[in-house]
Design an enzyme around this catalytic site. Sequence first.
Site, PDB file in Angstrom:
ATOM      1  N   GLY A  84      68.920   5.318   0.843  1.00  0.00           N
ATOM      2  CA  GLY A  84      69.948   5.494   1.880  1.00  0.00           C
ATOM      3  C   GLY A  84      69.985   4.352   2.875  1.00  0.00           C
ATOM      4  O   GLY A  84      70.995   3.642   3.013  1.00  0.00           O
ATOM      5  N   GLN A 102      55.173  14.676  14.042  1.00  0.00           N
ATOM      6  CA  GLN A 102      56.179  15.676  13.672  1.00  0.00           C
ATOM      7  C   GLN A 102      55.498  16.829  12.953  1.00  0.00           C
ATOM      8  O   GLN A 102      54.707  16.596  12.020  1.00  0.00           O
ATOM      9  CB  GLN A 102      57.250  15.052  12.762  1.00  0.00           C
ATOM     10  N   TYR A 150      52.951  11.530   6.677  1.00  0.00           N
ATOM     11  CA  TYR A 150      54.028  10.562   6.939  1.00  0.00           C
ATOM     12  C   TYR A 150      53.833   9.886   8.297  1.00  0.00           C
ATOM     13  O   TYR A 150      53.958   8.662   8.425  1.00  0.00           O
ATOM     14  CB  TYR A 150      55.352  11.321   6.893  1.00  0.00           C
ATOM     15  N   PRO A 170      63.400   4.041  13.008  1.00  0.00           N
ATOM     16  CA  PRO A 170      64.623   4.846  13.016  1.00  0.00           C
ATOM     17  C   PRO A 170      64.305   6.294  13.373  1.00  0.00           C
ATOM     18  O   PRO A 170      63.239   6.817  13.022  1.00  0.00           O
ATOM     19  CB  PRO A 170      65.126   4.766  11.568  1.00  0.00           C
TER      20      PRO A 170
HETATM   21  N1  CAA Z   1      56.824  23.522  16.117  1.00  0.00           N
HETATM   22  C1  CAA Z   1      56.008  24.612  16.245  1.00  0.00           C
HETATM   23  N2  CAA Z   1      55.922  25.570  15.335  1.00  0.00           N
HETATM   24  C2  CAA Z   1      56.709  25.475  14.248  1.00  0.00           C
HETATM   25  C3  CAA Z   1      57.576  24.378  14.041  1.00  0.00           C
HETATM   26  C4  CAA Z   1      57.611  23.389  15.049  1.00  0.00           C
HETATM   27  N3  CAA Z   1      58.422  22.322  14.944  1.00  0.00           N
HETATM   28  N4  CAA Z   1      58.196  24.532  12.863  1.00  0.00           N
HETATM   29  C5  CAA Z   1      57.723  25.678  12.323  1.00  0.00           C
HETATM   30  N5  CAA Z   1      56.837  26.255  13.166  1.00  0.00           N
HETATM   31  C6  CAA Z   1      56.074  27.474  12.967  1.00  0.00           C
HETATM   32  C7  CAA Z   1      56.797  28.456  12.065  1.00  0.00           C
HETATM   33  O1  CAA Z   1      57.704  29.234  12.841  1.00  0.00           O
HETATM   34  C8  CAA Z   1      55.623  29.285  11.528  1.00  0.00           C
HETATM   35  O2  CAA Z   1      55.257  30.206  12.521  1.00  0.00           O
HETATM   36  P1  CAA Z   1      54.659  31.658  12.099  1.00  0.00           P
HETATM   37  O3  CAA Z   1      53.498  31.381  11.172  1.00  0.00           O
HETATM   38  O4  CAA Z   1      54.265  32.234  13.418  1.00  0.00           O
HETATM   39  O5  CAA Z   1      55.795  32.357  11.436  1.00  0.00           O
HETATM   40  C9  CAA Z   1      54.492  28.274  11.449  1.00  0.00           C
HETATM   41  O6  CAA Z   1      54.896  27.175  12.284  1.00  0.00           O
HETATM   42  C10 CAA Z   1      54.131  27.687  10.092  1.00  0.00           C
HETATM   43  O7  CAA Z   1      55.227  27.603   9.305  1.00  0.00           O
HETATM   44  P2  CAA Z   1      55.055  27.429   7.738  1.00  0.00           P
HETATM   45  O8  CAA Z   1      53.677  27.016   7.370  1.00  0.00           O
HETATM   46  O9  CAA Z   1      55.610  28.615   7.056  1.00  0.00           O
HETATM   47  O10 CAA Z   1      55.930  26.188   7.526  1.00  0.00           O
HETATM   48  P3  CAA Z   1      56.910  25.977   6.343  1.00  0.00           P
HETATM   49  O11 CAA Z   1      56.081  25.738   5.140  1.00  0.00           O
HETATM   50  O12 CAA Z   1      57.977  27.006   6.296  1.00  0.00           O
HETATM   51  O13 CAA Z   1      57.664  24.634   6.766  1.00  0.00           O
HETATM   52  C11 CAA Z   1      57.897  22.324   7.008  1.00  0.00           C
HETATM   53  C12 CAA Z   1      56.953  23.510   7.117  1.00  0.00           C
HETATM   54  C13 CAA Z   1      58.470  22.217   5.587  1.00  0.00           C
HETATM   55  C14 CAA Z   1      57.124  21.080   7.308  1.00  0.00           C
HETATM   56  C15 CAA Z   1      59.059  22.511   7.989  1.00  0.00           C
HETATM   57  O14 CAA Z   1      58.523  22.764   9.268  1.00  0.00           O
HETATM   58  C16 CAA Z   1      59.933  21.273   8.079  1.00  0.00           C
HETATM   59  O15 CAA Z   1      60.716  20.967   7.212  1.00  0.00           O
HETATM   60  N6  CAA Z   1      59.819  20.554   9.194  1.00  0.00           N
HETATM   61  C17 CAA Z   1      60.595  19.327   9.426  1.00  0.00           C
HETATM   62  C18 CAA Z   1      59.795  18.158   8.969  1.00  0.00           C
HETATM   63  C19 CAA Z   1      60.560  16.909   9.246  1.00  0.00           C
HETATM   64  O16 CAA Z   1      61.098  16.683  10.320  1.00  0.00           O
HETATM   65  N7  CAA Z   1      60.648  16.037   8.252  1.00  0.00           N
HETATM   66  C20 CAA Z   1      61.366  14.808   8.416  1.00  0.00           C
HETATM   67  C21 CAA Z   1      61.850  14.367   7.058  1.00  0.00           C
HETATM   68  S1  CAA Z   1      62.973  13.018   7.211  1.00  0.00           S
HETATM   69  C22 CAA Z   1      62.025  11.750   7.663  1.00  0.00           C
HETATM   70  O17 CAA Z   1      60.829  11.801   7.662  1.00  0.00           O
HETATM   71  C23 CAA Z   1      62.752  10.491   8.080  1.00  0.00           C
HETATM   72  C24 CAA Z   1      62.281  10.045   9.387  1.00  0.00           C
HETATM   73  O18 CAA Z   1      61.546   9.048   9.457  1.00  0.00           O
HETATM   74  C25 CAA Z   1      62.711  10.720  10.634  1.00  0.00           C
END
Ligand code: CAA
Length: 248
Positions: free
Chosen positions: A17, A149, A155, A185
């Site tokens: 991308g 994050q 990462y 970014p």
């Molecule tokens: N802060 C605090 N708590 C959070 C949270 C956050 N940001 N996100 C989730 N939680 C909580 C959940 O509510 C859950 O709480 P409970 O156990 O009390 O229900 C707990 O944390 C744990 O959740 P899970 O273990 O079930 O997490 P999951 O497996 O469903 O999801 C994850 C985890 C896939 C990492 C998801 O949080 C996610 O996708 N996060 C975003 C990650 C992200 O930003 N990636 C960027 C990709 S793009 C990139 O990287 C490009 C760049 O350079 C910017």
Amino acid sequence: MSGMNGKVALVTGGTGGIGSAICARLAQAGCKVISTCIDETLAAEWQRSMAAAGHDVALVRCDVSSFDDCKAMGERINGEFGGVDILVNNAGITRDGTFRKMTPEQWTRVIDVNLISVFNVTRQFIDGMMNKGWGRVINISSINGQKGQFGQTNYAAAKAGMHGFTMSLAQETARKGVTVNSISPGYIGTDMVMAIAEEVRNQIIAQIPVGRLGRPEEIAALVAFLAGDDAAFITGANIAANGGQHMG
Ligand code: CAA
């Protein structure tokens, strides 16, 4: 952009991308652009669509996480193109997951592709740049290397590591006309960001003061600026482009 016509630019992961926008922008500025690829069939299709849009990009197959692959690529490019003037370390992947669930494979793969690769690739071209007395190394890091994050210990560690590398190498090459910088970014509208669950992604967008995802072209413009002669006094810097999501 001054000083870029005829320069050889290598963009790792150029078919992705942000990478595609970087290749297009550097080609527009008159560079001979080369992109690494893994899947040659898919990359050939990408190359045709870039050519249709007026951008000539050469391809070289290379797994940037393998030093041997990078060494072979270096020998080939140094032989065929006479070295690389502008290196954009852009290749990167995510394997998101909370730390408690993270497997050794998720950890190692992200560190290998996002950070070890920067050593593997840069090592092949830095002597050539220093000997010529001109060069640009531009490392595409991330906002998440600056702020961390949830779900990205792997990462964020790799992306923060890229900046430590940037500051150190910048000191070693400054006297030889070679600048080394990183760009961090924020969330850009690419497949990588669109792969985040919609609900989570919408929560992230709500935290961006400009109110939208970034565009790949906005990162490419910054790469082009750093690659030009006007940026000769900028080295060891980490420039954020994140819509105000993280400041300082
Ligand atoms: N802060 C605090 N708590 C959070 C949270 C956050 N940001 N996100 C989730 N939680 C909580 C959940 O509510 C859950 O709480 P409970 O156990 O009390 O229900 C707990 O944390 C744990 O959740 P899970 O273990 O079930 O997490 P999951 O497996 O469903 O999801 C994850 C985890 C896939 C990492 C998801 O949080 C996610 O996708 N996060 C975003 C990650 C992200 O930003 N990636 C960027 C990709 S793009 C990139 O990287 C490009 C760049 O350079 C910017």
